[in-house]
Design a protein around this motif. Sequence first.
Motif, short mmCIF file in Angstrom:
data_model
loop_
_atom_site.label_atom_id
_atom_site.label_comp_id
_atom_site.label_asym_id
_atom_site.label_seq_id
_atom_site.Cartn_x
_atom_site.Cartn_y
_atom_site.Cartn_z
N PRO A 167 -13.46 6.31 -7.20
CA PRO A 167 -12.46 5.64 -6.91
C PRO A 167 -12.71 4.15 -6.15
O PRO A 167 -11.98 3.22 -6.37
N ASP B 277 0.85 -1.38 -0.08
CA ASP B 277 -0.02 0.04 0.03
C ASP B 277 0.89 1.38 -0.04
O ASP B 277 1.46 1.30 0.88
N ARG C 105 -12.60 6.91 -12.94
CA ARG C 105 -11.74 6.45 -11.89
C ARG C 105 -11.62 7.49 -10.86
O ARG C 105 -11.72 7.24 -9.61
N MET C 106 -11.37 8.60 -11.44
CA MET C 106 -11.19 10.02 -10.47
C MET C 106 -12.63 10.22 -9.84
O MET C 106 -12.65 10.45 -8.47
N HIS D 221 -11.79 0.45 -7.52
CA HIS D 221 -10.83 -0.49 -6.39
C HIS D 221 -11.55 -1.63 -6.26
O HIS D 221 -10.88 -2.89 -6.46
N LYS E 72 -0.51 4.22 -1.03
CA LYS E 72 -1.49 5.47 -1.41
C LYS E 72 -1.44 5.52 -2.90
O LYS E 72 -1.54 4.92 -3.69
N VAL E 73 -1.52 6.88 -3.09
CA VAL E 73 -1.68 7.24 -4.71
C VAL E 73 -0.58 6.95 -5.52
O VAL E 73 -0.57 6.93 -6.61
N MET E 74 0.55 6.51 -4.74
CA MET E 74 2.12 6.34 -5.49
C MET E 74 1.83 4.93 -6.20
O MET E 74 2.34 4.76 -6.94
N ASN E 75 0.78 4.15 -5.73
CA ASN E 75 0.61 2.86 -6.33
C ASN E 75 0.38 3.17 -8.08
O ASN E 75 1.07 2.51 -8.61
N THR E 76 -0.37 4.08 -8.27
CA THR E 76 -0.79 4.16 -9.78
C THR E 76 0.54 4.64 -10.50
O THR E 76 0.73 4.40 -11.42
N SER F 104 -9.78 7.40 -17.09
CA SER F 104 -9.29 8.38 -15.95
C SER F 104 -10.30 9.07 -15.32
O SER F 104 -10.11 9.35 -14.07
N ILE G 276 -5.01 -2.09 -9.79
CA ILE G 276 -5.36 -1.02 -8.70
C ILE G 276 -6.11 -1.33 -7.43
O ILE G 276 -6.01 -0.43 -6.64
#
Lengths: 98, 225
Positions: free
Chosen positions: B61, A32, B57-58, B65, A34-38, B54, B221
């Motif tokens: 989320p 995990d 997904r924004m 997921h 956070k946003v860095m995964n993507t 995109s 994701i």
Amino acid sequence: MAAHVVPPRVYFLIFGSLMVLTALTVGVAFIDLKVMNTVVALTIAVVKATLVVLFFMHVKYSTRLTWVVAASGIVWLAIMFSITFADYLSRGWVNAAQ
Amino acid sequence: MSETVHADAQHAHHPALQHHFDSLEQQAEASTLGMWVFLATEIMFFGGLFLTYSIYRMWYPLAFHEGSHHLDITLGAVNTGVLICSSLTMAMAVHAAQVGSRRGQIRFLILTILLGGVFLGIKAVEYAEKFRDHLIPGHHFQWHGEANPRNVEIFYTLYFTMTGLHALHMIVGIGVMLVILWMAYRNRFSPQYYSPVEVSGLYWHFVDIIWIFLFPLLYLIGRHG
């Protein structure tokens, strides 16, 4: 044809790199960040795509004209994303100002 | 008169050289360039879908997921490996053409076609599972997670549209490779002329690149957390 003949050794090296990067992106997905995964997943995807384009698709050994045409696809894509997101991301700002 | 004879002699130089090109090099360059122009339009074709992905997904989320979490990561990862293998065999088929090995071309083209078939087979298994689990967008779509089912349905609409269009490209690619295999079998290529192998190889690798982006965006994701 005076085309550059890429030695198979190079192809196998690129193949190995692509496989390692695939394993890496799967592994990182379970951590995990956070946003860095993507961000990490897309960075790895871009590196893989670049390897394919440069070596498997011979762009590294191609003429300048081919470089420009290949890059133009990415440029148009970037324009489409920038303008669309400039709209979607800024909609909230207008409402907030009113 | 002597000019005509000279011109004829030049054109007789190689049977694959079209009369409107000066040389085989120029002809090969034009073929490659034409394919890259087509691929630039393909980037925009898939680009619209990546853009749609995109934005949704924004907005949703959680739905993306959860929807992603339900996809089979093992099958997705194996298919990524299968496609990378097929890109290697494709590159080796072009190499075989460059060095004038008819046997090599046939062997590597058959391998490429088989790997393409394996990819589509695994995709079919995945689609069948989604069908069984009522994840086909429409009246019978069901979702029992925390996210709004209508939003998860959007994720699955994008999943089927993007992977479906990619699969369609694979089917076209296999068709193209069968033609190239037939031409290679008929000994149509030589180190001087192999543009059809090179150009269809570019298409095959492009389809591989699309999957390189689809795999993380659809399958990965929803793994963490």
